[in-house]
Design a protein around this motif. Structure first.
Motif, PDB file in Angstrom:
ATOM      1  N   HIS A  15      96.627  27.384  16.761  1.00 23.16           N
ATOM      2  CA  HIS A  15      95.308  27.714  17.304  1.00 23.16           C
ATOM      3  C   HIS A  15      94.821  29.075  16.807  1.00 23.16           C
ATOM      4  N   ILE A  16      95.741  29.969  16.511  1.00 23.43           N
ATOM      5  CA  ILE A  16      95.359  31.241  15.898  1.00 23.43           C
ATOM      6  C   ILE A  16      94.844  30.996  14.488  1.00 23.43           C
ATOM      7  N   VAL A  17      95.538  30.146  13.738  1.00 21.51           N
ATOM      8  CA  VAL A  17      95.115  29.805  12.377  1.00 21.51           C
ATOM      9  C   VAL A  17      93.740  29.148  12.402  1.00 21.51           C
ATOM     10  N   ILE A  18      93.526  28.234  13.332  1.00 21.18           N
ATOM     11  CA  ILE A  18      92.226  27.565  13.447  1.00 21.18           C
ATOM     12  C   ILE A  18      91.128  28.586  13.716  1.00 21.18           C
ATOM     13  N   GLY A  19      91.369  29.518  14.619  1.00 18.21           N
ATOM     14  CA  GLY A  19      90.379  30.552  14.906  1.00 18.21           C
ATOM     15  C   GLY A  19      90.079  31.412  13.696  1.00 18.21           C
ATOM     16  N   LEU A  20      91.110  31.750  12.942  1.00 13.80           N
ATOM     17  CA  LEU A  20      90.934  32.542  11.725  1.00 13.80           C
ATOM     18  C   LEU A  20      90.094  31.789  10.700  1.00 13.80           C
ATOM     19  N   LEU A  21      90.412  30.516  10.507  1.00 10.93           N
ATOM     20  CA  LEU A  21      89.655  29.707   9.550  1.00 10.93           C
ATOM     21  C   LEU A  21      88.200  29.545   9.988  1.00 10.93           C
ATOM     22  N   GLU A  22      87.997  29.260  11.256  1.00  8.60           N
ATOM     23  CA  GLU A  22      86.636  29.059  11.740  1.00  8.60           C
ATOM     24  C   GLU A  22      85.819  30.345  11.653  1.00  8.60           C
ATOM     25  N   SER A  23      86.477  31.504  11.832  1.00 11.25           N
ATOM     26  CA  SER A  23      85.747  32.767  11.699  1.00 11.25           C
ATOM     27  C   SER A  23      85.338  33.017  10.251  1.00 11.25           C
ATOM     28  N   ALA A  24      86.016  32.354   9.309  1.00 13.75           N
ATOM     29  CA  ALA A  24      85.673  32.450   7.888  1.00 13.75           C
ATOM     30  C   ALA A  24      84.712  31.332   7.472  1.00 13.75           C
TER      31      ALA A  24
END
Length: 69
Positions: A15-24
């Motif tokens: 979920h941290i990775v998903i948040g990072l990707l979505e912020s990009a």
């Protein structure tokens, strides 16, 4: 839209990775995040992070740029 698996991660890490990707600007989501939740084994099953196949290279570059912990 064709999906591609970016990787398999621990539940919270996914979920941290998903948040990072979505912020990009790369839409991403988790599969298997709620598998076997009834018997308590959900923490042992890796969560697959999925992105659009067109975004897979950009997503890999973002993940590769993360510092090792």
């Amino acid at each position: 839209m064709s999906l591609a698996e970016l990787g398999r991660f621990a539940r919270n890490e996914a979920h941290i990775v998903i948040g990072l990707l979505e912020s990009a600007g790369i839409p991403a989501f988790a599969l298997d995040g709620n598998a076997c939740i009834a018997d308590g084994s959900q923490f042992f099953i890796p969560v697959r992070v999925m992105v659009d196949a067109d975004d897979i290279e950009a997503a890999r570059q973002i993940i590769a740029a993360l510092p090792d912990s």
